[in-house]
Write an enzyme that holds these catalytic residues in place. Structure first.
Site: not given
Ligand code: G6P
Length: 609
Positions: A2, A27, A101, A486, A489
């Site tokens: 959010c 985001r 949020n 990757k 995703e």
């Molecule tokens: C989410 C994102 C990932 C990321 C993970 C951890 O799932 O989609 O790409 O690796 O969170 O995020 P952080 O901000 O803690 O590295």
């Protein structure tokens, strides 16, 4: 996840709010909404889907030309993706609108109480409960009603609230979910992410937990939920607008892949003293004694950050000779972990806001561990709650699929490793050698990037296949996991990453004619073993795409395709090996027609457990 943007000032709020929302699109979200006070009339508009759908709905709508408003992008938690559940939520008794949020944990009990008081609910959300609670407690002072309501709720929140009865007031508050107030000339822009503020002002302050800020056009008052006045610490936001714009690239992900040489130069700059053969990490200097005494390191993270942490673990055991483990933060937090004396817990996170990682950090601190952070976003919650840490300095990462933050995390963990190793067993000369290798990494990544069109044409050959394997050993087992992550995703292809040796213990059953298997087969201690694993795949009809070391022409005899990387010492090899995998995933997603920067269901920063 959010996103919140709110505006109060002398300009028309709507375009500022919508532009801010667009900067938060990265985001991840599923619906969007806006509320504007025009005169004394509150007007709302919501849309499922992209911000552009909201814009379309707003076209020709009257009542949105005021100078006070708020808006939101929602990533559904409580209740489906519908207009009703989208924010802002409103109360009709006093004309209150609220965006939120986080999660209000005691919303069910509060909802029953409010229903008994005669409030009717239009949505299934926890947020609407908070809007109604503020309304229930409203006695002519919005700030006081917000404070009173927040004294009753448990959970996490960043909120922005406006009220028809107070057309010159915006009230915002935070607990556990980030919120910043940007201070302009006779205007204020509030947002959950600096990206939505920097186009207007770089002067801002971050709310602390339980802070409530009452904002008017030309001033603000900060207090806590008990109305004790506070003085916020105003800082300069250090984000350059260019860093959050595409700048000629078709996607942020591609831009960030290409930014890696520059990002890694920034990450190590001033931190490697080659003359003395030591690493200088200002953030860790005061904890040098504890790090020398440390008997165990636990690295904890989620997603891509966990893969970087796994590489960090290999480095720490290999070069510092300290027992190290990695843990999914979400599992670590709830399985009653044993933390012995002299344990260091390292939280690795790009955003510094991941709720699972934050919860693990709290658990570790409660159990007496020294808590370090390897974080990108300066001033983020995890960064503030760790005892010490190292920032990545790779600049804002907008692409949901993490790329430069991954290599930044690996590089920062390498620096931490060299720092600790020098305090124990590594000589200045050995350290110097590693640092020289590190200095050469950005140039070597530039050489890999020059092969992009070749990597694209290899990807084209396999892009129709629905199942892929990514295999590696040692330092590049986590790289294989990252390559698979990757691909899934952003291209939604099913991909599994695993240790190359593990494949024969089960997943080998999946291999059929033409199945793509990406092997990280760079020169190193396990090269011969990886070559045997390649044979195992080939003899079952699999098609092997190898990431190999420049000059290894022999490998061509055994694989269908090769993506070369320059020679590099093993601990730093993931920094190079991951780059072709990032590019492959990117090209696969584009070739399949997906929106690379807005992958379905994903959020950049996951602030719920
Ligand atoms: C989410 C994102 C990932 C990321 C993970 C951890 O799932 O989609 O790409 O690796 O969170 O995020 P952080 O901000 O803690 O590295």
């Amino acid at each position: 996840m959010c996103g919140i943007v709110a505006y109060i000032g002398h300009r028309v709020a709507k375009p500022i709010l919508l532009e801010g929302l667009k900067r938060l699109e990265y985001r991840g979200y599923d619906s969007a909404g806006i509320a504007v006070l025009e005169g004394n009339k509150l007007n709302l508009c919501k849309a499922v889907g992209r911000v552009s759908m909201l814009e379309e709905k707003l076209e020709n709508k009257e009542g949105f030309d005021g100078s006070l408003g708020l808006c939101h992008t929602r990533w559904a938690t409580h209740g489906g993706v519908t207009d009703f559940n989208a924010h802002p939520h409103r109360d009709d008794r006093h004309g209150i609108a609220l965006v939120h949020n986080g999660i209000i944990e005691n919303y069910a009990a509060l909802k029953t109480y409010l229903q008994e008081k005669g409030h009717r609910f239009a949505s299934e959300t926890d947020t609407e409960v908070l809007a109604m609670l503020i309304s229930e407690l409203y006695e002519g002072d919005l700030e006081a009603a917000v404070q009173a309501a927040l004294r009753e709720v448990t959970g996490a929140y960043a909120i922005a609230v406006i009220c028809e009865k107070e057309p010159g007031t915006l009230v915002v508050a935070r607990k556990g979910s980030p919120l910043l107030v940007g201070i302009g000339n006779d205007e204020h822009v509030v947002a959950s992410d600096a990206a939505a503020i920097v186009a207007h002002t770089t002067q801002a302050f971050m709310l602390d937990d339980y802070n409530v800020v009452k904002i008017s056009k030309d001033g603000f008052r900060t207090s806590d939920i008990h109305n004790t006045p506070l003085t916020p610490k105003i800082t300069q936001l250090e984000i350059d607008l260019q860093e959050i714009e595409l700048g000629g690239y078709s996607h942020f992900m591609l831009k960030e892949i290409y930014e890696q040489p520059k990002a890694l130069r920034a990450c190590v700059s001033g931190r490697m003293d080659l003359r003395e053969g030591r690493v200088v990490l200002g953030g860790l200097t005061n904890f040098a004694k504890e790090l020398t005494k440390a008997r165990r390191v636990i690295l904890t993270a989620q997603g891509t950050a966990l893969h970087a942490a796994m590489i960090g673990r290999y480095m720490l055991e290999d070069l510092v000779k300290i027992p190290s483990t990695t843990e999914y933060a979400s599992e670590f937090r709830y399985r009653n972990p044993v933390i012995e004396e002299n344990t260091v817990v390292v939280a690795v996170s790009q955003s510094g806001e991941t709720a699972d990682t934050l919860a693990a950090l709290h658990e570790a601190k409660e159990r007496g561990a020294l808590a370090l952070g390897v974080i990108n976003v300066v001033g983020s919650t995890i960064a503030r709650e760790t005892d010490a840490g190292v920032y990545l300095r790779v600049g804002p990462e907008i692409g949901v699929a993490s790329t430069k933050a991954f290599t930044g995390q690996v590089a920062a963990l390498a620096l931490v490793t060299f720092f600790m190793a020098r305090k124990r067993l590594m000589s200045a000369d050995q350290c110097r050698e590693f640092m020289q290798e590190m200095e050469a990494i950005p140039g070597k990544i530039e050489r890999i990037l020059e092969l992009d069109s070749k990597i694209k044409s290899i990807t084209e050959k396999y892009v129709e296949r629905e199942n892929w394997l990514f295999l590696g050993r040692g330092y590049n087992y986590p790289t294989a996991l990252e390559g698979a992550l990757k691909l899934k995703e952003i291209s939604y292809i099913h991909a599994e990453g695993m240790p190359a040796a593990e494949m024969k213990h089960g997943p080998i059953a999946l291999i059929n004619e033409g199945m793509p298997a990406v092997f990280i087969a760079n020169r190193g201690r396990q090269y011969e073993k990886v070559m045997s694993n390649i044979q195992e795949v080939r003899s079952r009809g699999g098609h092997v795409i190898a990431v190999a070391t420049e000059g290894d022409n022999e490998i061509r005899k055994y694989v269908q395709d090769v993506m070369y990387i320059p020679d590099v010492c093993e601990p730093l090899s993931p920094l190079l090996a991951v780059v072709p995998l990032q590019l492959m995933a990117y090209h696969a997603a584009v070739l399949r027609g997906h929106d690379v920067d807005k992958p379905r269901n994903l959020a950049k920063s996951v602030t719920v457990e």
